[in-house]
Write a protein that holds these residues in place. Sequence first.
Motif, PDB file in Angstrom:
ATOM      1  N   GLY A  51       0.553  -1.439   0.011  1.00 25.66           N
ATOM      2  CA  GLY A  51       0.189  -0.067  -0.008  1.00 25.66           C
ATOM      3  C   GLY A  51       0.806   1.021  -0.048  1.00 25.66           C
ATOM      4  N   ASN A  52       2.294   1.690   0.248  1.00 23.96           N
ATOM      5  CA  ASN A  52       2.775   2.319   0.244  1.00 23.96           C
ATOM      6  C   ASN A  52       3.765   3.027  -1.382  1.00 23.96           C
ATOM      7  OD1 ASN A  52       2.570   2.877   2.807  1.00 23.96           O
ATOM      8  ND2 ASN A  52       4.223   1.519   3.701  1.00 23.96           N
ATOM      9  N   LYS A  53       4.367   3.780  -1.494  1.00 27.25           N
ATOM     10  CA  LYS A  53       4.742   4.053  -2.550  1.00 27.25           C
ATOM     11  C   LYS A  53       6.401   4.652  -1.832  1.00 27.25           C
ATOM     12  CE  LYS A  53       0.475   4.993  -5.310  1.00 27.25           C
ATOM     13  NZ  LYS A  53       0.890   3.866  -6.666  1.00 27.25           N
ATOM     14  N   TYR A  54       6.782   4.700  -2.642  1.00 31.18           N
ATOM     15  CA  TYR A  54       8.739   4.413  -2.512  1.00 31.18           C
ATOM     16  C   TYR A  54       9.569   4.803  -3.647  1.00 31.18           C
ATOM     17  CZ  TYR A  54       7.417   0.869   1.282  1.00 31.18           C
ATOM     18  OH  TYR A  54       6.484   0.212   1.959  1.00 31.18           O
ATOM     19  N   ASP A  55      10.558   6.023  -3.188  1.00 37.91           N
ATOM     20  CA  ASP A  55      11.297   6.920  -3.470  1.00 37.91           C
ATOM     21  C   ASP A  55      12.134   6.193  -4.107  1.00 37.91           C
ATOM     22  OD1 ASP A  55      10.269   9.786  -3.558  1.00 37.91           O
ATOM     23  OD2 ASP A  55       9.721   8.747  -1.665  1.00 37.91           O
ATOM     24  N   TYR A  56      12.757   5.166  -3.206  1.00 34.76           N
ATOM     25  CA  TYR A  56      13.842   3.742  -3.091  1.00 34.76           C
ATOM     26  C   TYR A  56      13.671   2.606  -2.758  1.00 34.76           C
ATOM     27  CZ  TYR A  56      17.116   8.004  -2.467  1.00 34.76           C
ATOM     28  OH  TYR A  56      17.464   9.864  -2.843  1.00 34.76           O
ATOM     29  N   VAL A  57      14.075   1.780  -3.742  1.00 32.48           N
ATOM     30  CA  VAL A  57      13.715   0.614  -2.820  1.00 32.48           C
ATOM     31  C   VAL A  57      15.090  -0.295  -2.971  1.00 32.48           C
ATOM     32  CG1 VAL A  57      13.073  -1.935  -4.357  1.00 32.48           C
ATOM     33  CG2 VAL A  57      11.880   0.196  -4.336  1.00 32.48           C
ATOM     34  N   TYR A  58      15.942  -1.158  -2.007  1.00 30.60           N
ATOM     35  CA  TYR A  58      16.958  -1.158  -2.121  1.00 30.60           C
ATOM     36  C   TYR A  58      16.513  -3.230  -1.970  1.00 30.60           C
ATOM     37  CZ  TYR A  58      21.621  -2.093   0.714  1.00 30.60           C
ATOM     38  OH  TYR A  58      22.706  -2.464   0.319  1.00 30.60           O
ATOM     39  N   LEU A  59      17.061  -3.789  -3.074  1.00 32.59           N
ATOM     40  CA  LEU A  59      17.443  -4.928  -2.893  1.00 32.59           C
ATOM     41  C   LEU A  59      18.555  -5.691  -2.720  1.00 32.59           C
ATOM     42  CD1 LEU A  59      15.673  -7.879  -3.957  1.00 32.59           C
ATOM     43  CD2 LEU A  59      17.073  -7.238  -6.239  1.00 32.59           C
ATOM     44  N   ALA A  60      18.849  -6.220  -1.465  1.00 30.64           N
ATOM     45  CA  ALA A  60      20.154  -6.980  -1.108  1.00 30.64           C
ATOM     46  C   ALA A  60      19.926  -8.524  -1.662  1.00 30.64           C
ATOM     47  CB  ALA A  60      20.423  -6.879   0.348  1.00 30.64           C
ATOM     48  N   THR A  61      20.946  -8.822  -2.501  1.00 33.40           N
ATOM     49  CA  THR A  61      20.141 -10.517  -2.637  1.00 33.40           C
ATOM     50  C   THR A  61      21.662 -10.855  -3.520  1.00 33.40           C
ATOM     51  OG1 THR A  61      18.730 -11.421  -3.959  1.00 33.40           O
ATOM     52  CG2 THR A  61      19.340  -9.480  -5.224  1.00 33.40           C
ATOM     53  N   HIS A  62      21.334 -12.128  -3.954  1.00 37.86           N
ATOM     54  CA  HIS A  62      22.658 -12.733  -4.957  1.00 37.86           C
ATOM     55  C   HIS A  62      21.397 -12.802  -6.336  1.00 37.86           C
ATOM     56  CE1 HIS A  62      25.116 -13.245  -1.645  1.00 37.86           C
ATOM     57  NE2 HIS A  62      23.788 -14.468  -0.725  1.00 37.86           N
ATOM     58  N   GLY A  63      22.407 -12.308  -7.328  1.00 32.97           N
ATOM     59  CA  GLY A  63      21.916 -12.095  -8.825  1.00 32.97           C
ATOM     60  C   GLY A  63      22.730 -12.082 -10.340  1.00 32.97           C
ATOM     61  N   CYS A  64      22.615 -12.721 -11.218  1.00 33.35           N
ATOM     62  CA  CYS A  64      23.306 -12.414 -12.509  1.00 33.35           C
ATOM     63  C   CYS A  64      22.255 -11.427 -13.407  1.00 33.35           C
ATOM     64  CB  CYS A  64      22.917 -14.071 -12.650  1.00 33.35           C
ATOM     65  SG  CYS A  64      21.836 -14.637 -13.096  1.00 33.35           S
ATOM     66  N   ASP A  65      22.262 -11.824 -14.329  1.00 26.53           N
ATOM     67  CA  ASP A  65      21.852 -10.776 -15.568  1.00 26.53           C
ATOM     68  C   ASP A  65      20.280 -11.467 -15.703  1.00 26.53           C
ATOM     69  OD1 ASP A  65      22.578 -13.308 -16.844  1.00 26.53           O
ATOM     70  OD2 ASP A  65      23.767 -11.949 -18.753  1.00 26.53           O
ATOM     71  N   THR A  66      20.486 -12.592 -15.453  1.00 28.95           N
ATOM     72  CA  THR A  66      18.707 -13.733 -15.510  1.00 28.95           C
ATOM     73  C   THR A  66      18.054 -13.167 -14.364  1.00 28.95           C
ATOM     74  OG1 THR A  66      19.337 -16.054 -15.030  1.00 28.95           O
ATOM     75  CG2 THR A  66      19.870 -14.643 -17.753  1.00 28.95           C
ATOM     76  N   ASN A  67      18.318 -13.177 -12.958  1.00 28.11           N
ATOM     77  CA  ASN A  67      17.499 -13.692 -12.215  1.00 28.11           C
ATOM     78  C   ASN A  67      18.491 -13.136 -11.017  1.00 28.11           C
ATOM     79  OD1 ASN A  67      19.059 -16.480 -12.882  1.00 28.11           O
ATOM     80  ND2 ASN A  67      18.363 -16.757 -11.028  1.00 28.11           N
ATOM     81  N   PHE A  68      17.425 -12.936  -9.722  1.00 31.15           N
ATOM     82  CA  PHE A  68      18.395 -13.293  -8.405  1.00 31.15           C
ATOM     83  C   PHE A  68      17.495 -14.589  -7.717  1.00 31.15           C
ATOM     84  CE2 PHE A  68      14.238 -10.345  -8.188  1.00 31.15           C
ATOM     85  CZ  PHE A  68      13.519 -10.436  -7.136  1.00 31.15           C
ATOM     86  N   GLY A  69      18.467 -14.436  -6.734  1.00 27.42           N
ATOM     87  CA  GLY A  69      17.592 -15.516  -5.347  1.00 27.42           C
ATOM     88  C   GLY A  69      18.025 -16.026  -4.070  1.00 27.42           C
ATOM     89  N   ASN A  70      17.744 -16.693  -3.255  1.00 29.41           N
ATOM     90  CA  ASN A  70      18.729 -16.791  -2.002  1.00 29.41           C
ATOM     91  C   ASN A  70      19.541 -18.004  -2.478  1.00 29.41           C
ATOM     92  OD1 ASN A  70      16.514 -18.536  -1.531  1.00 29.41           O
ATOM     93  ND2 ASN A  70      15.622 -17.327   0.142  1.00 29.41           N
ATOM     94  N   ILE A  71      20.471 -17.622  -0.993  1.00 26.91           N
ATOM     95  CA  ILE A  71      21.201 -19.111  -0.878  1.00 26.91           C
ATOM     96  C   ILE A  71      20.278 -20.792  -0.517  1.00 26.91           C
ATOM     97  CG2 ILE A  71      23.326 -18.095  -0.124  1.00 26.91           C
ATOM     98  CD1 ILE A  71      22.775 -18.381   3.153  1.00 26.91           C
ATOM     99  N   SER A  72      19.372 -20.500   0.097  1.00 27.35           N
ATOM    100  CA  SER A  72      18.319 -21.527   0.140  1.00 27.35           C
ATOM    101  C   SER A  72      17.896 -22.359  -0.731  1.00 27.35           C
ATOM    102  CB  SER A  72      17.729 -21.545   1.522  1.00 27.35           C
ATOM    103  OG  SER A  72      16.226 -20.825   1.074  1.00 27.35           O
TER     104      SER A  72
END
Length: 216
Positions: A51-72
Amino acid sequence: MDKRLLVLRASEDIPEQEVNNIITQVSMYGVISDVYDIKSYVDLKNALNNGNKYDYVYLATHGCDTNFGNISGSLNISWFQFGALICATECNKSGSIFLHSCCRGGLNQVAYKMFNCCNNIDFICGPRNNISPVDLIMAFNLFLYYKEFKHLDPVVCAEKVKNSIDIRLVCYDRLDVESEYTYIAHCDLYSDDVNKAFEELPTEIGTPIVEETPEP
């Protein structure tokens, strides 16, 4: 209207110190932060659909040029899926900036995919080379200082980071990218992937979805 930062902690090994560092810094500029732990597609959808609108989105993860995900392995999101979710939930304000604490390779391809999916994504920023977590945090600290305290253009902010601490933080601006031949060719090549990402969105995108619990 208050500025807001959405932090998506999308892997179990993202240190608490990294998240605390970012939200503490932006609080000094009057920016309100919301932090979500993302372990599944459902978690991601509900975080973006809060429901909120954001000025910044900070994505902390593992990724490459196709996708991102977690270590599990419980999370594996393509950039097309992410861009479609951003677009459908309308969670970001005009002129918002996406800070990618990941994707040290292929960031231009990530930017192309997200721009292609959502016209309301204007800036995508991240490191261009492999750097340590400490360097990455310092780079984003400086970027946010130049943006929020000095009120500089996001692309200029990224350039100043490089000049200050020799870290190649890159900021892609939609207005610059849209005229590039490589981006136009990319949009033609991946039009089916974009359509598929939108077709696979939950039917009731405005309503939080709940994962089903298997019966015992």
